[in-house]
Write a protein that holds these residues in place. Sequence first.
Motif, PDB file in Angstrom:
ATOM      1  N   GLU A  70       0.853  -1.184   0.000  1.00 38.37           N
ATOM      2  CA  GLU A  70       0.000   0.000   0.000  1.00 38.37           C
ATOM      3  C   GLU A  70       0.890   1.236   0.000  1.00 38.37           C
ATOM      4  O   GLU A  70       1.956   1.254   0.624  1.00 38.37           O
ATOM      5  N   ALA A  71       0.451   2.259  -0.700  1.00 39.99           N
ATOM      6  CA  ALA A  71       1.280   3.462  -0.880  1.00 39.99           C
ATOM      7  C   ALA A  71       1.722   4.044   0.455  1.00 39.99           C
ATOM      8  O   ALA A  71       2.842   4.552   0.584  1.00 39.99           O
ATOM      9  N   ASP A  72       0.878   3.959   1.459  1.00 43.87           N
ATOM     10  CA  ASP A  72       1.203   4.548   2.760  1.00 43.87           C
ATOM     11  C   ASP A  72       2.339   3.807   3.451  1.00 43.87           C
ATOM     12  O   ASP A  72       2.896   4.301   4.432  1.00 43.87           O
ATOM     13  N   ARG A  73       2.686   2.637   2.960  1.00 38.51           N
ATOM     14  CA  ARG A  73       3.743   1.856   3.604  1.00 38.51           C
ATOM     15  C   ARG A  73       5.123   2.197   3.061  1.00 38.51           C
ATOM     16  O   ARG A  73       6.122   1.641   3.515  1.00 38.51           O
ATOM     17  N   LEU A  74       5.200   3.077   2.061  1.00 33.61           N
ATOM     18  CA  LEU A  74       6.492   3.389   1.438  1.00 33.61           C
ATOM     19  C   LEU A  74       7.037   4.728   1.933  1.00 33.61           C
ATOM     20  O   LEU A  74       6.326   5.730   1.977  1.00 33.61           O
ATOM     21  N   VAL A  75       8.306   4.709   2.297  1.00 31.15           N
ATOM     22  CA  VAL A  75       9.007   5.954   2.647  1.00 31.15           C
ATOM     23  C   VAL A  75      10.302   6.008   1.831  1.00 31.15           C
ATOM     24  O   VAL A  75      10.751   5.001   1.280  1.00 31.15           O
ATOM     25  N   MET A  76      10.876   7.199   1.781  1.00 34.14           N
ATOM     26  CA  MET A  76      12.057   7.433   0.944  1.00 34.14           C
ATOM     27  C   MET A  76      13.229   7.825   1.846  1.00 34.14           C
ATOM     28  O   MET A  76      13.126   8.778   2.616  1.00 34.14           O
ATOM     29  N   SER A  77      14.322   7.082   1.754  1.00 30.57           N
ATOM     30  CA  SER A  77      15.492   7.421   2.585  1.00 30.57           C
ATOM     31  C   SER A  77      16.737   7.579   1.709  1.00 30.57           C
ATOM     32  O   SER A  77      17.799   7.065   2.020  1.00 30.57           O
ATOM     33  N   HIS A  78      16.579   8.289   0.626  1.00 30.81           N
ATOM     34  CA  HIS A  78      17.693   8.553  -0.292  1.00 30.81           C
ATOM     35  C   HIS A  78      18.671   9.527   0.356  1.00 30.81           C
ATOM     36  O   HIS A  78      18.261  10.435   1.090  1.00 30.81           O
ATOM     37  N   ALA A  79      19.962   9.346   0.082  1.00 29.87           N
ATOM     38  CA  ALA A  79      20.973  10.231   0.684  1.00 29.87           C
ATOM     39  C   ALA A  79      20.894  11.645   0.127  1.00 29.87           C
ATOM     40  O   ALA A  79      21.152  12.620   0.831  1.00 29.87           O
ATOM     41  N   SER A  80      20.536  11.758  -1.155  1.00 30.01           N
ATOM     42  CA  SER A  80      20.551  13.078  -1.792  1.00 30.01           C
ATOM     43  C   SER A  80      19.298  13.885  -1.443  1.00 30.01           C
ATOM     44  O   SER A  80      18.202  13.328  -1.306  1.00 30.01           O
ATOM     45  N   ASP A  84      13.537  16.740  -6.451  1.00 30.29           N
ATOM     46  CA  ASP A  84      12.213  17.005  -5.899  1.00 30.29           C
ATOM     47  C   ASP A  84      11.613  15.763  -5.228  1.00 30.29           C
ATOM     48  O   ASP A  84      11.633  14.682  -5.812  1.00 30.29           O
ATOM     49  N   ARG A  85      11.108  15.936  -4.028  1.00 31.09           N
ATOM     50  CA  ARG A  85      10.382  14.855  -3.357  1.00 31.09           C
ATOM     51  C   ARG A  85       8.889  15.158  -3.254  1.00 31.09           C
ATOM     52  O   ARG A  85       8.119  14.315  -2.813  1.00 31.09           O
ATOM     53  N   SER A  86       8.505  16.364  -3.613  1.00 29.98           N
ATOM     54  CA  SER A  86       7.090  16.728  -3.433  1.00 29.98           C
ATOM     55  C   SER A  86       6.198  15.955  -4.401  1.00 29.98           C
ATOM     56  O   SER A  86       5.013  15.740  -4.109  1.00 29.98           O
ATOM     57  N   GLY A  87       6.746  15.532  -5.550  1.00 34.79           N
ATOM     58  CA  GLY A  87       5.965  14.693  -6.457  1.00 34.79           C
ATOM     59  C   GLY A  87       5.634  13.359  -5.806  1.00 34.79           C
ATOM     60  O   GLY A  87       4.481  12.908  -5.811  1.00 34.79           O
ATOM     61  N   PHE A  88       6.641  12.737  -5.210  1.00 31.97           N
ATOM     62  CA  PHE A  88       6.433  11.470  -4.497  1.00 31.97           C
ATOM     63  C   PHE A  88       5.502  11.656  -3.312  1.00 31.97           C
ATOM     64  O   PHE A  88       4.684  10.785  -2.997  1.00 31.97           O
ATOM     65  N   GLN A  89       5.613  12.807  -2.646  1.00 34.71           N
ATOM     66  CA  GLN A  89       4.734  13.060  -1.499  1.00 34.71           C
ATOM     67  C   GLN A  89       3.268  13.130  -1.923  1.00 34.71           C
ATOM     68  O   GLN A  89       2.379  12.776  -1.161  1.00 34.71           O
ATOM     69  N   GLN A  90       3.039  13.550  -3.154  1.00 34.58           N
ATOM     70  CA  GLN A  90       1.660  13.642  -3.642  1.00 34.58           C
ATOM     71  C   GLN A  90       1.171  12.336  -4.244  1.00 34.58           C
ATOM     72  O   GLN A  90      -0.024  12.043  -4.214  1.00 34.58           O
ATOM     73  N   ASP A  91       2.090  11.563  -4.822  1.00 34.19           N
ATOM     74  CA  ASP A  91       1.661  10.384  -5.590  1.00 34.19           C
ATOM     75  C   ASP A  91       2.860   9.452  -5.766  1.00 34.19           C
ATOM     76  O   ASP A  91       3.816   9.791  -6.467  1.00 34.19           O
ATOM     77  N   VAL A  92       2.770   8.286  -5.164  1.00 32.44           N
ATOM     78  CA  VAL A  92       3.880   7.331  -5.230  1.00 32.44           C
ATOM     79  C   VAL A  92       4.200   6.935  -6.674  1.00 32.44           C
ATOM     80  O   VAL A  92       5.339   6.627  -7.024  1.00 32.44           O
ATOM     81  N   ASN A  93       3.170   6.992  -7.539  1.00 33.94           N
ATOM     82  CA  ASN A  93       3.374   6.538  -8.922  1.00 33.94           C
ATOM     83  C   ASN A  93       4.302   7.433  -9.732  1.00 33.94           C
ATOM     84  O   ASN A  93       4.775   7.028 -10.792  1.00 33.94           O
ATOM     85  N   VAL A  94       4.582   8.626  -9.270  1.00 28.86           N
ATOM     86  CA  VAL A  94       5.471   9.505 -10.027  1.00 28.86           C
ATOM     87  C   VAL A  94       6.917   8.992  -9.965  1.00 28.86           C
ATOM     88  O   VAL A  94       7.759   9.367 -10.783  1.00 28.86           O
ATOM     89  N   VAL A  95       7.164   8.090  -9.007  1.00 25.96           N
ATOM     90  CA  VAL A  95       8.479   7.471  -8.862  1.00 25.96           C
ATOM     91  C   VAL A  95       8.392   5.955  -9.064  1.00 25.96           C
ATOM     92  O   VAL A  95       9.255   5.343  -9.682  1.00 25.96           O
ATOM     93  N   PHE A  96       7.338   5.380  -8.522  1.00 29.95           N
ATOM     94  CA  PHE A  96       7.165   3.922  -8.493  1.00 29.95           C
ATOM     95  C   PHE A  96       5.795   3.605  -9.099  1.00 29.95           C
ATOM     96  O   PHE A  96       4.801   3.483  -8.389  1.00 29.95           O
ATOM     97  N   PRO A  97       5.737   3.493 -10.438  1.00 30.93           N
ATOM     98  CA  PRO A  97       4.433   3.480 -11.126  1.00 30.93           C
ATOM     99  C   PRO A  97       3.718   2.129 -11.092  1.00 30.93           C
ATOM    100  O   PRO A  97       3.323   1.586 -12.120  1.00 30.93           O
ATOM    101  N   ILE A  98       3.517   1.619  -9.898  1.00 28.56           N
ATOM    102  CA  ILE A  98       2.932   0.293  -9.759  1.00 28.56           C
ATOM    103  C   ILE A  98       1.471   0.261 -10.221  1.00 28.56           C
ATOM    104  O   ILE A  98       1.035  -0.711 -10.851  1.00 28.56           O
ATOM    105  N   ASP A  99       0.724   1.332  -9.955  1.00 29.55           N
ATOM    106  CA  ASP A  99      -0.682   1.354 -10.398  1.00 29.55           C
ATOM    107  C   ASP A  99      -0.777   1.421 -11.914  1.00 29.55           C
ATOM    108  O   ASP A  99      -1.662   0.817 -12.521  1.00 29.55           O
ATOM    109  N   ARG A 100       0.149   2.158 -12.542  1.00 30.77           N
ATOM    110  CA  ARG A 100       0.139   2.273 -14.011  1.00 30.77           C
ATOM    111  C   ARG A 100       0.476   0.912 -14.641  1.00 30.77           C
ATOM    112  O   ARG A 100      -0.087   0.541 -15.665  1.00 30.77           O
TER     113      ARG A 100
END
Lengths: 153, 234
Positions: A70-80, A84-100
Amino acid sequence: MVRLADVPMPEREFLERIPIPYIEDAPCVAGPPLKERRVAIVTTAGLTTREDSRFAMGTSDYRVIPADVEADRLVMSHASINYDRSGFQQDVNVVFPIDRLRELADGGVVGSVADFHYSFMGATDAVVLEPAAVRLADFLKKDAVDAVLLTPV
Amino acid sequence: MHISLIREHSEKNRTPRTLWVTFELGRPLGVPNDPGFQRRVVEAALRLLESSDGPILADYPEDAPRGRDRSAGEEPWVCPIGLVAPSDASGDESVDARLSREISGLAPWHDLAVRKTERSTVGSSGLEMPDAAAFVLSFLSGEVPESPIDGARADRALKWACDDIRAYYYEAMLAQPGSPTSGDLDAWFFGETTAGSVFFDLQKVLLEHEDETFRLIGKVSLVPRLQQHRSPLD
């Protein structure tokens, strides 16, 4: 993104200096039709499930993301922090397009979606990541995956 | 096949099948909450599998919608919440109190964001927001506090707590009307909030730290390069 020449300094200077490995042996192998392929996502976005250990700077291993996460179970711990992270904050699919991917499977464009997907932390030398990537290839084969969508951040 | 955000890098490494997109770093699928747009990108990348004459480096033809265009007279985004900018804050109030007040002030908006999206990306550290803030502030003395996260070193806990604070602020703003761009959010956080000023103060402490790991966090993991010019040190 736009071409590097359009990126403001000092970001452009940093991106121009990143060492990029040249891949000598990377054949463009033919395979079954797209509508028969089983597709997995491999991202370098530093995603983990909340239950998994987070990525740390220089981490060279990967995390498994089940297809039914579930999208709520994913967090991002990238070093950099230079993307932009605000896209991921709005929609996990902008990084991880599992629904698409599911929609494309439902529509018959691809054959199926893999049971497992994978995440690396991309701010690591590609050469350091290679052993884990080779091990990962075995797991992909066991899941009958014959197409991988690689997404960066 | 590979989605590329930097064409020049893909020209060098020559992976077998690459789709270059013009989207900003961090958004390989281009546009959040636009399934049609995202689906076209994914399908274009997958269609590269239908050719075996490579290496293929294809240019995706569609751009993501741009943010507001100030040259066309569009109004700039303004934070709709009446936070007190760090430079305007009373000298009588401690940074701890200001940060606590700021976080409390954002709480209703963050709650709204969670209700709207049914998720939050806050949670890398696993700390509640007041505890994450207190942990970050405790580094300003120059001492390294004990990690509040079981099994995680203090440097890693610090990085994750900072990530959570930024995510909390950005998610709260994204719940507001006005559609801020990523640049709007960065400029607001690092230019107008107490949290942003704490990040700069923390960066100053970490860059002079005796431990290389903390110096590295200060150098690369606190303030984006494009926001560094807002530092009081510069």
